[in-house]
Structures are given as structure tokens and as C-alpha cells.
Design an enzyme around this catalytic site. Structure first.
Site, PDB file in Angstrom:
ATOM      1  N   HIS A  83     -14.162 -17.479  -7.526  1.00  0.00           N
ATOM      2  CA  HIS A  83     -13.110 -16.636  -7.039  1.00  0.00           C
ATOM      3  C   HIS A  83     -13.551 -15.916  -5.965  1.00  0.00           C
ATOM      4  O   HIS A  83     -13.937 -14.620  -5.810  1.00  0.00           O
ATOM      5  CB  HIS A  83     -12.702 -15.676  -8.233  1.00  0.00           C
ATOM      6  CG  HIS A  83     -12.229 -16.188  -9.421  1.00  0.00           C
ATOM      7  ND1 HIS A  83     -13.122 -17.052 -10.241  1.00  0.00           N
ATOM      8  CD2 HIS A  83     -11.219 -16.539  -9.993  1.00  0.00           C
ATOM      9  CE1 HIS A  83     -12.417 -17.557 -11.197  1.00  0.00           C
ATOM     10  NE2 HIS A  83     -11.171 -17.060 -11.048  1.00  0.00           N
ATOM     11  N   ASP A  96     -16.499 -14.369 -10.844  1.00  0.00           N
ATOM     12  CA  ASP A  96     -15.907 -12.807 -10.752  1.00  0.00           C
ATOM     13  C   ASP A  96     -14.653 -12.726 -10.605  1.00  0.00           C
ATOM     14  O   ASP A  96     -13.955 -12.210  -9.556  1.00  0.00           O
ATOM     15  CB  ASP A  96     -16.922 -11.851  -9.674  1.00  0.00           C
ATOM     16  CG  ASP A  96     -16.387 -12.475  -8.309  1.00  0.00           C
ATOM     17  OD1 ASP A  96     -16.106 -13.714  -8.194  1.00  0.00           O
ATOM     18  OD2 ASP A  96     -16.512 -11.669  -7.507  1.00  0.00           O
ATOM     19  N   HIS A 138     -22.983  -7.468  -5.406  1.00  0.00           N
ATOM     20  CA  HIS A 138     -23.929  -8.197  -4.402  1.00  0.00           C
ATOM     21  C   HIS A 138     -25.347  -7.813  -4.247  1.00  0.00           C
ATOM     22  O   HIS A 138     -26.191  -8.503  -3.620  1.00  0.00           O
ATOM     23  CB  HIS A 138     -22.890  -7.711  -3.204  1.00  0.00           C
ATOM     24  CG  HIS A 138     -21.736  -8.134  -2.965  1.00  0.00           C
ATOM     25  ND1 HIS A 138     -20.657  -7.451  -2.540  1.00  0.00           N
ATOM     26  CD2 HIS A 138     -21.054  -9.475  -3.709  1.00  0.00           C
ATOM     27  CE1 HIS A 138     -19.297  -8.340  -2.847  1.00  0.00           C
ATOM     28  NE2 HIS A 138     -19.727  -9.426  -3.230  1.00  0.00           N
ATOM     29  N   SER A 181     -18.338 -12.022  -1.210  1.00  0.00           N
ATOM     30  CA  SER A 181     -19.394 -12.741  -1.631  1.00  0.00           C
ATOM     31  C   SER A 181     -19.539 -13.920  -0.830  1.00  0.00           C
ATOM     32  O   SER A 181     -20.886 -14.544  -0.386  1.00  0.00           O
ATOM     33  CB  SER A 181     -19.124 -13.209  -3.073  1.00  0.00           C
ATOM     34  OG  SER A 181     -19.016 -12.160  -4.143  1.00  0.00           O
ATOM     35  N   GLU A 234     -10.519 -20.118  -4.013  1.00  0.00           N
ATOM     36  CA  GLU A 234      -9.786 -18.965  -4.072  1.00  0.00           C
ATOM     37  C   GLU A 234      -8.170 -19.472  -3.925  1.00  0.00           C
ATOM     38  O   GLU A 234      -7.706 -20.187  -3.303  1.00  0.00           O
ATOM     39  CB  GLU A 234      -9.570 -18.209  -2.729  1.00  0.00           C
ATOM     40  CG  GLU A 234      -8.662 -16.817  -2.576  1.00  0.00           C
ATOM     41  CD  GLU A 234      -8.913 -16.108  -3.797  1.00  0.00           C
ATOM     42  OE1 GLU A 234      -7.728 -15.912  -4.369  1.00  0.00           O
ATOM     43  OE2 GLU A 234      -9.993 -15.804  -4.341  1.00  0.00           O
TER      44      GLU A 234
END
Length: 313
Positions: A42, A188, A19, A120, A139
Site C-alpha cells: 500500500h 500498511d 518509518h 515508504s 497502490e
């Protein structure tokens, strides 16, 4: 298939690297006039309670982001950053690190302390321009998808943010190139399954063919697994073959010697100690920003043998 939950690891040193890098990239990319599309393949749940059962079970945030907030500046011996860092910025803190801490502070208050950690999606949203930019979130975990949808709904972001319960690797193909011809893609996965490494490689290879000028940021764990070792090498090869610039950043917090009683067998060292970010088409300011910030992160989070960072391009 759905066993991984990021809530156990939210705010750890890997999140700090990921981040910190993400915020530095967005600060640069949103400084341009043209619209930006950000795609998070993700996305996770979006927001995590650091005082919740899952976070307290691992306590990784206490050795990660919470340690940054409670740490001491090496020169002035003052708090590295207060919860409200926008009002209490310290000159010696690297600007990229300060920007990251400021982004986190906006989700907390002095009264409650560092109780939540934004994933994120919420960090990205907080830095985008509502009138111009778009955020696409994917997701696949059903529980995390429901949580993510609820958190995004509270943002009241309208059409600026879309959430889809789908495979981000596959959905990315449908979004490239974006209409505005500017995009940041964050990839990620948990890497809980070995197949994730191959899917990351295949995804980047396809993305560079569809949209070679996009900015691609890949997070990966540094662990004793052949797939993890070869992934950044493969990404570098792809970038070079596509004639694109690249930057690789790693953070290793090291490991203290295991403690054990006399005559007792030493415990096996466990837990993730290092991770990396591989960026294709990085902002030209990113390396200098991380070069300034990562030594301070290591100074605060490093805990023993092997601690350090690397930057390669």
C-alpha cells in the site's frame, strides 16, 4: 472506496513509528551481501508536501516529525537534530532515530526546512542498493498511483523499481518466494474499511505458507475497535504456529485534557493517539534499536495521559 488520502496524515506519530522501524530494518538487511526484494503493498503517493493544503488541514506533522526536528535533547538541551543531520549529528540521539532523521533530511534542505515528507517508497529506495536490490510498489488509489508513478519516474531507477496500480494483498501472492530468497514486505493499509483487518490476517497467513523466512512488517492503528484489538493477537498466533520469531512495538503519544470554557461541555477526544508495528522474522538487532530510540520519541512527541511505548516478543 477511495476516500482515504495519506497526505492529511503524512509525518504524524504513526509515520514516525512506522518509518523509524522500517529504516532500522533496512539498515540491517542491506548490510548483507545477498540481494533484497522489498514489497510495499500500500505504497501511497510516495512524497507529501507538509506545507500543502491537506497537510496543513490536519497539522499532524507539526506534532509528529516536525516536532522531532525542532525538539530538544533531554541531556544537552541542544536541537535534537538539525535539518542536515548527517553533518550535525548529536551523540546522545539514539542511532536508529538518527538514521531515520538522516533519511528524511536527504529530501529537504537547510534553506527550505522540513517541507516534504517521503513516504515508504522513497525512504526504501533511498536505502536500497541499485546494483542488487529490487522494490515492488502497489497502490490502488488512482490519484495516489499517478503521483507515485511520477515520483518514481524522477528517481530514474530503471528496473530497480516497479509500480503497479493493483491490489497489493493479491499481488503479493505472485511475488513470493522472490528469486533471491530474501524479502521485506511492508503492509500498511488505511484500515478505513473493517475488511482491511481480515485481509491483513489472510495475507500474512498465505505469505508464511509461500515464504516462511520472509520479513513481514505490519502497521496497524490502536483504536477502540474489536478488529484492531484482535489483529496483533492473530499475527502473534500465526507467527508462533509457523515457528517464526516476532516483535511487536507500539507508540502512544497520549492525550492532553480537553480545554473548554467554564460551564461548557468538554469536547470529545478525537484523533489517532497510538499505533503499532508487528514484525515477523525481525532482524535480531531491531528490538535493541527501538528500545533505545522509542523513549526519545515519547519524550519529544508525548503530550499527556497515556503516553508511552511497548516492545514485546
Amino acid at each position: 472506496m477511495f476516500s482515504y488520502r495519506h497526505a492529511f496524515h503524512a509525518g504524524n506519530h504513526a509515520d514516525v513509528l512506522k518509518h523509524l522501524t522500517l529504516v532500522a530494518m533496512l539498515k540491517y538487511l542491506t548490510d548483507k551481501d545477498s540481494a533484497l526484494t522489498v514489497i510495499d503493498t500500500h505504497a501511497g503517493a510516495g512524497l507529501y508536501r507538509l506545507d500543502g493544503d491537506m497537510a496543513r488541514t490536519s497539522a499532524e506533522a507539526t506534532q509528529g516529525v516536525q516536532k522531532l526536528f525542532l525538539g530538544s535533547d533531554l541531556e544537552q538541551k541542544q536541537p535534537l537534530a538539525q535539518i542536515n543531520t548527517a553533518q550535525a549529528a548529536i551523540k546522545s540521539v539514539a542511532s536508529a532515530l538518527q538514521d531515520y532523521l538522516d533519511a528524511l533530511a536527504s529530501f529537504n534542505s537547510n534553506a527550505t526546512g522540513q517541507r516534504v515528507y517521503p513516504g515508504s517508497p522513497l525512504i526504501i529506495h533511498s536505502l536500497l542498493r541499485p546494483e542488487a536490490d529490487k522494490l515492488k510498489l502497489f497502490e490502488l488509489h488512482p490519484t495516489d498511483y499517478r503521483s507515485l508513478s511520477g515520483h518514481v519516474k524522477q528517481l530514474d531507477a530503471g528496473r530497480m523499481v516497479t509500480v503497479d496500480c493493483a491490489n497489493g494483498f493479491e499481488k503479493l501472492k505472485t511475488l513470493l518466494p522472490p528469486p533471491n530468497k530474501r524479502a521485506l514486505v511492508l503492509i500498511d493499509p488505511s484500515y478505513e474499511m473493517k475488511s482491511d483487518y481480515g485481509q491483513v490476517s489472510a495475507c500474512i497467513q498465505d505469505a508464511l505458507l509461500r515464504f516462511p523466512t520472509g520479513c513481514y512488517a505490519v502497521w496497524y492503528p490502536i483504536i477502540p475497535r474489536p478488529e484492531a484489538h484482535s489483529l496483533p493477537k492473530k499475527l502473534k498466533t500465526m507467527a508462533v504456529q509457523a515457528k517464526r520469531t516476532w516483535l511487536q512495538a507500539t507508540l502512544n503519544i497520549g492525550q492532553e485534557p480537553p480545554r473548554h470554557a467554564p460551564g461548557e461541555k468538554p469536547s470529545k477526544l478525537v484523533g489517532l493517539r497510538a499505533s503499532g508495528m508487528f514484525i515477523i522474522n525481525p532482524p535480531h538487532t531491531l528490538k535493541a534499536a527501538l528500545q533505545e530510540a522509542l523513549p526519545q520519541v515519547v519524550a519529544q512527541l508525548g503530550r499527556g495521559r497515556g503516553k508511552g511505548f511497548t516492545l514485546m516478543n
